[in-house]
Design an enzyme around this catalytic site. Structure first.
Site, PDB file in Angstrom:
ATOM      1  N   LYS A 106       0.865  -1.190   0.000  1.00 60.06           N
ATOM      2  CA  LYS A 106       0.000   0.000   0.000  1.00 60.06           C
ATOM      3  C   LYS A 106       0.892   1.227   0.000  1.00 60.06           C
ATOM      4  O   LYS A 106       2.037   1.172   0.474  1.00 60.06           O
ATOM      5  CB  LYS A 106      -0.894   0.019   1.246  1.00 60.06           C
ATOM      6  CG  LYS A 106      -2.198   0.767   1.069  1.00 60.06           C
ATOM      7  CD  LYS A 106      -3.158  -0.058   0.231  1.00 60.06           C
ATOM      8  CE  LYS A 106      -4.540   0.487   0.137  1.00 60.06           C
ATOM      9  NZ  LYS A 106      -5.458  -0.473  -0.489  1.00 60.06           N
ATOM     10  N   GLY A 218     -24.271   3.573   0.045  1.00 64.05           N
ATOM     11  CA  GLY A 218     -23.212   4.096  -0.825  1.00 64.05           C
ATOM     12  C   GLY A 218     -23.616   3.919  -2.270  1.00 64.05           C
ATOM     13  O   GLY A 218     -24.074   2.837  -2.677  1.00 64.05           O
ATOM     14  N   GLY A 220     -21.429   5.134  -4.882  1.00 65.19           N
ATOM     15  CA  GLY A 220     -20.248   5.557  -5.641  1.00 65.19           C
ATOM     16  C   GLY A 220     -19.887   4.477  -6.624  1.00 65.19           C
ATOM     17  O   GLY A 220     -20.752   3.775  -7.161  1.00 65.19           O
ATOM     18  N   ASN A 221     -18.593   4.309  -6.854  1.00 66.91           N
ATOM     19  CA  ASN A 221     -18.156   3.309  -7.824  1.00 66.91           C
ATOM     20  C   ASN A 221     -18.718   1.935  -7.471  1.00 66.91           C
ATOM     21  O   ASN A 221     -19.340   1.266  -8.300  1.00 66.91           O
ATOM     22  CB  ASN A 221     -16.623   3.296  -7.868  1.00 66.91           C
ATOM     23  CG  ASN A 221     -16.104   2.217  -8.800  1.00 66.91           C
ATOM     24  OD1 ASN A 221     -16.135   1.034  -8.475  1.00 66.91           O
ATOM     25  ND2 ASN A 221     -15.685   2.603  -9.975  1.00 66.91           N
ATOM     26  N   GLY A 223     -20.976   0.920  -4.803  1.00 66.75           N
ATOM     27  CA  GLY A 223     -22.406   0.835  -4.489  1.00 66.75           C
ATOM     28  C   GLY A 223     -23.272   1.050  -5.729  1.00 66.75           C
ATOM     29  O   GLY A 223     -24.297   0.375  -5.916  1.00 66.75           O
TER      30      GLY A 223
HETATM   31  P1  NAD Z   1     -16.690   6.194  -3.841  1.00 66.21           P
HETATM   32  O1  NAD Z   1     -15.986   7.376  -3.283  1.00 66.21           O
HETATM   33  O2  NAD Z   1     -16.839   6.044  -5.314  1.00 66.21           O
HETATM   34  O3  NAD Z   1     -18.174   6.099  -3.225  1.00 66.21           O
HETATM   35  C1  NAD Z   1     -18.430   6.226  -1.869  1.00 66.21           C
HETATM   36  C2  NAD Z   1     -19.933   6.369  -1.684  1.00 66.21           C
HETATM   37  O4  NAD Z   1     -20.206   6.423  -0.281  1.00 66.21           O
HETATM   38  C3  NAD Z   1     -20.498   7.651  -2.278  1.00 66.21           C
HETATM   39  O5  NAD Z   1     -21.771   7.381  -2.827  1.00 66.21           O
HETATM   40  C4  NAD Z   1     -20.639   8.550  -1.059  1.00 66.21           C
HETATM   41  O6  NAD Z   1     -21.635   9.573  -1.223  1.00 66.21           O
HETATM   42  C5  NAD Z   1     -21.041   7.525  -0.020  1.00 66.21           C
HETATM   43  N1  NAD Z   1     -20.842   8.012   1.349  1.00 66.21           N
HETATM   44  C6  NAD Z   1     -19.807   8.733   1.840  1.00 66.21           C
HETATM   45  N2  NAD Z   1     -20.031   9.055   3.123  1.00 66.21           N
HETATM   46  C7  NAD Z   1     -21.238   8.518   3.441  1.00 66.21           C
HETATM   47  C8  NAD Z   1     -22.020   8.518   4.613  1.00 66.21           C
HETATM   48  N3  NAD Z   1     -21.620   9.155   5.719  1.00 66.21           N
HETATM   49  N4  NAD Z   1     -23.194   7.842   4.582  1.00 66.21           N
HETATM   50  C9  NAD Z   1     -23.610   7.195   3.459  1.00 66.21           C
HETATM   51  N5  NAD Z   1     -22.930   7.195   2.312  1.00 66.21           N
HETATM   52  C10 NAD Z   1     -21.743   7.850   2.316  1.00 66.21           C
HETATM   53  O7  NAD Z   1     -15.936   4.939  -3.210  1.00 66.21           O
HETATM   54  P2  NAD Z   1     -15.959   3.435  -3.731  1.00 66.21           P
HETATM   55  O8  NAD Z   1     -14.794   3.217  -4.630  1.00 66.21           O
HETATM   56  O9  NAD Z   1     -17.323   3.115  -4.195  1.00 66.21           O
HETATM   57  O10 NAD Z   1     -15.615   2.651  -2.376  1.00 66.21           O
HETATM   58  C11 NAD Z   1     -16.630   2.353  -1.403  1.00 66.21           C
HETATM   59  C12 NAD Z   1     -16.072   1.360  -0.408  1.00 66.21           C
HETATM   60  O11 NAD Z   1     -15.636   0.193  -1.091  1.00 66.21           O
HETATM   61  C13 NAD Z   1     -14.864   1.847   0.383  1.00 66.21           C
HETATM   62  O12 NAD Z   1     -14.899   1.274   1.668  1.00 66.21           O
HETATM   63  C14 NAD Z   1     -13.695   1.250  -0.402  1.00 66.21           C
HETATM   64  O13 NAD Z   1     -12.538   1.093   0.421  1.00 66.21           O
HETATM   65  C15 NAD Z   1     -14.281  -0.094  -0.775  1.00 66.21           C
HETATM   66  N6  NAD Z   1     -13.603  -0.725  -1.911  1.00 66.21           N
HETATM   67  C16 NAD Z   1     -13.598  -0.151  -3.136  1.00 66.21           C
HETATM   68  C17 NAD Z   1     -12.987  -0.810  -4.205  1.00 66.21           C
HETATM   69  C18 NAD Z   1     -13.026  -0.243  -5.601  1.00 66.21           C
HETATM   70  O14 NAD Z   1     -12.693  -0.990  -6.535  1.00 66.21           O
HETATM   71  N7  NAD Z   1     -13.447   1.008  -5.794  1.00 66.21           N
HETATM   72  C19 NAD Z   1     -12.324  -2.037  -3.993  1.00 66.21           C
HETATM   73  C20 NAD Z   1     -12.342  -2.594  -2.713  1.00 66.21           C
HETATM   74  C21 NAD Z   1     -12.995  -1.929  -1.675  1.00 66.21           C
END
Ligand code: NAD
Length: 420
Positions: A106, A218, A220-221, A223
């Protein structure tokens, strides 16, 4: 005032539990408790106003017994070396649980990317690569995007690396845009991989996924893709949320319409979307809905000792990292809720990153179907290995996933003769 727990201490305690059950030797246990290598760097950057600022960065290679270290680079104002150490340990267990030939690493830079101009961000990214270039490599340690870092940042870093080495080496970094040697299928890989594990869990508990009700925290990417894929598979997504709030319709939400709204919203939020039958609820209420399937896909520590006994989902599929605290784990296990633990459930992302590296090495690129078929095979096999381990030791799935991973890493360390 409550003190935030040190994530590296948590990671070490998780290892301790697995080491005790596996009966690891004290020497092996001690070796696996610490990162193998870490680099601390200072990065001077000329700001747009002509002044210079020095940023602090890290790269940790936790363990590379099973292959080159693998893990993202985070840009965050609260980054600490212990956070990076913990995340590199978790990457070690994640690559091992899906049995890809990689270790765990990391990186991070202490910075607030929102306060930097695009030019400053590019100079910082290239400056970081100049400092770590001789520490990483396709056969040593392969970074990727993570919190606040993007495919564009990966492209700047790749370019800097290729300028330094004078060679074309796209496999040094993954998560690149598809037109810059990225892989098809990386965008939805984390959610898709999670859904493959849900499908296996549903078979085990006798849940028919057609019309199964789903709540997702969530959008984002991860969710957002979980919502779209669940909808495409015929599940009924009844609740979604993001930082702007949570939205519930027991009859099922129109996910394509919500996704289109979020795409067009300049802040990429659900706020402003309306539909008959949909009512606003809180993010806390979303977690406690009477649904078949709950995807925490936003934040860590959202299922805790305070709300665990009110969780009603049959399956909790942890797409987010660390959404469930250890106390809550015990409560959910006793209630018979089927948890798919984070480093198994969300391992689809790193799996397709590995596929990206393989394609880079061959300089030959796969069609999307091939990526998805191989992802499905990896996730399904990993799920079954964890499930079997949980049965053998009568432990909850998270501990079972640790047992699978730690044993694999320990076997590689022993086979190399580093520690017996
Ligand atoms: P992202 O930034 O694209 O999306 C995050 C989402 O969470 C957004 O919709 C945001 O509005 C929402 N959010 C933030 N604070 C919030 C709150 N207080 N209450 C409710 N919703 C809230 O991030 P992502 O890439 O979708 O990652 C989400 C999770 O998945 C993280 O824990 C990340 O570590 C994990 N993850 C992501 C990947 C990946 O490939 N992107 C891989 C492994 C794990």
């Amino acid at each position: 005032m409550s003190v935030k727990p040190n994530p590296f201490t948590i990671a070490q305690h998780q290892l301790d539990d697995a080491a005790a059950i596996l009966g690891l030797s004290p020497a092996m246990h001690a070796f696996l408790r610490m990162p193998m290598r870490e680099l601390h760097v200072s990065i001077p950057v000329q700001m747009d106003d002509g002044t210079y600022q020095t940023f602090q960065g890290f790269r940790v290679q936790y363990n590379d017994a099973r292959g080159p270290a693998k893990g993202g680079i985070r840009f965050h104002p609260d980054e600490t070396i212990d956070t990076v150490r913990a995340l590199s340990a978790w990457m070690t267990w994640k690559t091992a649980v899906v049995d890809i030939p990689l270790g765990g690493g990391k990186g991070g830079i202490i910075c607030d990317p929102k306060s930097l101009s695009r030019g400053e961000l590019e100079r910082l990214s290239r400056g970081y690569m100049r400092r770590v270039a001789h520490f990483i490599g396709a056969d040593k340690d392969v970074p990727a995007p993570d919190v606040n870092t993007t495919p564009e940042i990966m492209t700047w870093m790749l370019d800097e690396y290729e300028v330094i080495t004078g060679r074309h080496l796209p496999g040094v970094i993954t998560g690149k845009p598809v037109h810059m040697f990225g892989s098809l299928g990386r965008g939805d890989a984390t959610a898709r991989g999670g859904i493959y594990t849900v499908r296996e869990a549903a078979k085990l508990i006798g849940l028919d996924l057609q019309n199964a009700s789903v709540a997702i925290q969530g959008f984002g990417n991860v969710g957002g893709w979980a919502a779209k894929l669940s909808h495409q598979m015929g599940m009924k997504v009844v609740a979604v949320s993001d930082i702007s709030g949570a939205f519930y319709d027991p009859a099922g939400l129109d996910i394509p319409a919500i996704a289109a709204h979020v795409d067009q919203n300049p802040r990429h939020l659900i706020e402003g979307y309306t539909a008959a039958g949909m009512k606003p609820i809180t993010n806390a209420e979303l977690l406690e809905l009477p649904v078949d399937l709950l995807f925490p896909a936003a934040l860590e520590n959202v299922i805790t000792a305070d709300n665990a006994d009110r969780i009603q989902a049959k399956i909790v599929a942890e797409l987010a990292n660390g959404p469930t605290t250890p106390e809550a784990d015990q409560v959910l296990f006793k209630k018979g809720i089927y948890i798919i633990p984070d480093f198994l459930c969300n391992a689809g992302g790193v799996t397709v990153s590995y596929f990206e590296q393989v394609q880079n090495a061959y300089n030959f690129y796969w069609p999307i179907e091939e990526v998805q078929t191989r992802l499905e095979a990896k996730m399904t096999t990993a799920f079954r290995a964890v499930h079997e381990m949980a049965q053998v030791h009568n432990v909850h799935n998270r501990l079972a996933a640790y047992l699978v991973s730690v044993q694999r890493v320990a076997d590689a360390v022993a086979a190399r003769g580093w520690v017996k």
